[in-house]
Design a protein around this motif. Sequence first.
Motif, short mmCIF file in Angstrom:
data_model
loop_
_atom_site.label_atom_id
_atom_site.label_comp_id
_atom_site.label_asym_id
_atom_site.label_seq_id
_atom_site.Cartn_x
_atom_site.Cartn_y
_atom_site.Cartn_z
N THR A 32 19.69 -10.66 6.49
CA THR A 32 19.84 -12.05 6.88
C THR A 32 18.50 -12.75 6.79
OG1 THR A 32 19.38 -11.71 9.24
CG2 THR A 32 21.64 -11.33 8.50
N ARG A 33 18.49 -14.05 7.04
CA ARG A 33 17.22 -14.79 7.03
C ARG A 33 16.32 -14.35 8.18
NH1 ARG A 33 18.00 -21.08 6.88
NH2 ARG A 33 19.23 -20.55 8.74
N ASP A 34 16.93 -13.84 9.26
CA ASP A 34 16.16 -13.45 10.43
C ASP A 34 15.57 -12.04 10.34
OD1 ASP A 34 16.73 -15.90 11.63
OD2 ASP A 34 18.64 -15.13 12.43
N GLY A 35 16.02 -11.26 9.37
CA GLY A 35 15.49 -9.91 9.22
C GLY A 35 16.51 -8.98 8.61
N ASN A 36 16.11 -7.72 8.43
CA ASN A 36 16.94 -6.72 7.81
C ASN A 36 17.28 -5.62 8.80
OD1 ASN A 36 16.62 -8.08 5.35
ND2 ASN A 36 14.77 -6.92 4.86
N THR A 37 18.49 -5.10 8.67
CA THR A 37 18.94 -3.97 9.47
C THR A 37 19.52 -2.93 8.53
OG1 THR A 37 19.51 -5.41 11.33
CG2 THR A 37 20.49 -3.22 11.31
N TYR A 38 19.09 -1.67 8.69
CA TYR A 38 19.67 -0.63 7.86
C TYR A 38 19.72 0.69 8.62
CZ TYR A 38 14.84 0.79 6.85
OH TYR A 38 13.52 1.19 6.96
N LEU A 39 20.65 1.53 8.19
CA LEU A 39 20.85 2.84 8.79
C LEU A 39 21.17 3.81 7.68
CD1 LEU A 39 21.27 4.38 11.55
CD2 LEU A 39 23.71 3.97 11.21
N GLU A 220 23.00 5.85 24.63
CA GLU A 220 24.13 6.11 23.77
C GLU A 220 23.92 5.42 22.43
OE1 GLU A 220 27.56 4.54 25.75
OE2 GLU A 220 26.84 2.48 25.68
N ASN A 221 24.69 5.84 21.43
CA ASN A 221 24.69 5.13 20.16
C ASN A 221 26.09 5.16 19.56
OD1 ASN A 221 24.97 7.64 18.75
ND2 ASN A 221 22.75 7.89 18.70
N LEU A 222 26.38 4.16 18.77
CA LEU A 222 27.64 4.04 18.04
C LEU A 222 27.27 3.73 16.60
CD1 LEU A 222 30.77 3.94 18.14
CD2 LEU A 222 30.56 1.46 18.47
N LEU A 223 27.63 4.63 15.69
CA LEU A 223 27.17 4.55 14.31
C LEU A 223 28.35 4.46 13.36
CD1 LEU A 223 24.58 7.45 14.57
CD2 LEU A 223 24.15 5.03 14.94
N PHE A 224 28.37 3.44 12.53
CA PHE A 224 29.38 3.31 11.47
C PHE A 224 28.65 3.35 10.14
CE2 PHE A 224 31.70 0.68 8.41
CZ PHE A 224 32.90 1.37 8.36
N THR A 225 29.05 4.29 9.28
CA THR A 225 28.40 4.43 7.98
C THR A 225 29.46 4.62 6.90
OG1 THR A 225 28.15 6.82 8.32
CG2 THR A 225 26.28 5.41 8.92
N TYR A 226 29.06 4.41 5.66
CA TYR A 226 29.93 4.63 4.51
C TYR A 226 29.08 5.13 3.36
CZ TYR A 226 28.21 -0.13 3.89
OH TYR A 226 27.40 -1.24 3.83
N GLY A 227 29.67 5.99 2.54
CA GLY A 227 28.91 6.55 1.43
C GLY A 227 29.71 7.60 0.69
N LEU A 228 29.02 8.61 0.15
CA LEU A 228 29.63 9.63 -0.70
C LEU A 228 29.46 11.01 -0.10
CD1 LEU A 228 28.42 8.40 -4.21
CD2 LEU A 228 30.70 8.09 -3.21
N THR A 229 30.45 11.87 -0.33
CA THR A 229 30.38 13.26 0.07
C THR A 229 30.61 14.14 -1.15
OG1 THR A 229 31.22 12.80 2.29
CG2 THR A 229 31.41 15.06 1.50
N LEU A 230 29.68 15.07 -1.39
CA LEU A 230 29.81 16.04 -2.46
C LEU A 230 30.15 17.39 -1.84
CD1 LEU A 230 27.46 13.88 -3.34
CD2 LEU A 230 27.19 15.42 -5.27
N GLU A 231 31.22 18.03 -2.32
CA GLU A 231 31.67 19.29 -1.73
C GLU A 231 32.05 20.25 -2.84
OE1 GLU A 231 34.39 20.15 2.05
OE2 GLU A 231 35.53 19.33 0.37
N LYS A 232 31.55 21.50 -2.69
CA LYS A 232 31.81 22.52 -3.72
C LYS A 232 32.14 23.84 -3.07
CE LYS A 232 31.74 24.41 -7.85
NZ LYS A 232 32.79 24.09 -8.86
N TYR A 233 33.26 24.45 -3.48
CA TYR A 233 33.63 25.81 -3.06
C TYR A 233 33.37 26.74 -4.23
CZ TYR A 233 36.16 23.90 0.97
OH TYR A 233 36.49 23.26 2.14
N PHE A 234 32.88 27.95 -3.95
CA PHE A 234 32.65 28.92 -5.01
C PHE A 234 32.59 30.33 -4.45
CE2 PHE A 234 28.77 27.01 -3.53
CZ PHE A 234 27.88 28.05 -3.34
#
Length: 234
Positions: A32-39, A220-234
């Motif tokens: 935003t114009r007031d600043g950045n937030t990231y997690l 306490e914390n409450l965290l909402f995130t989104y992204g990718l998961t890589l999973e491999k069985y072998f």
Amino acid sequence: MISGMWLHGFSQFTDSTHYRATYQSSGSINRTRDGNTYLLNNAFRFGVKKKDMLLNFNNSWIYGRQQDALTNNDFSTSLDFNLYQTPKFYYWGLANYNTSYSLKVNNQLLAGVGLAYNILDKENAYLNVSDGVLYDKSDLFLNDTTRDVYHTYRNSARLAFRFTIYKVITIESSTFLQNSFDYGYDYIIRSTNSLSFKLNPWLSLTTALAYNRQNRTNSENLLFTYGLTLEKYF
């Protein structure tokens, strides 16, 4: 965040798979114009299955800032094992180290054992309850200047489930309640919930919601995130 990734028995191994590697990278950004937030949230897990034993090694790191102020610098690593007596019943044990800026945890070592029972354990439906005793040795911040170094024993109760729909959508949850035997006000809540959409056999799009509370430090914390998961069985 903290070690909400203790998912004893979640790995869906088969007779032909003995190893599982998972890497998850997720986060959120708000400018935003007031600043950045990231997690930023990064997690790596490795599991080994041998006959009636399952061994898991888990690591996670969360880093966040809001308008140039640090909000999260939370690291967790754990080693846990399951020893199966029957397909539904098993013993578990773990050792876990945490440090968390958001929960005012300078250092925390948790180690213990317990019992678990699979109410459901199918390819597309998993429901598990567990309970046990943990030894907790902690170095906490009660406020910005007061350190609290102590140890206690905790009861650790957990409810976990995983449901897969059409082999594409996976809903997963693990929630712990860890009460101190010595102090009624001293309890820990950890809850991790995720929704994943499989893009191919090894890649998924994942959204996750985690809630953590360290009542002794009133944080306490409450965290909402989104992204990718890589999973491999072998």
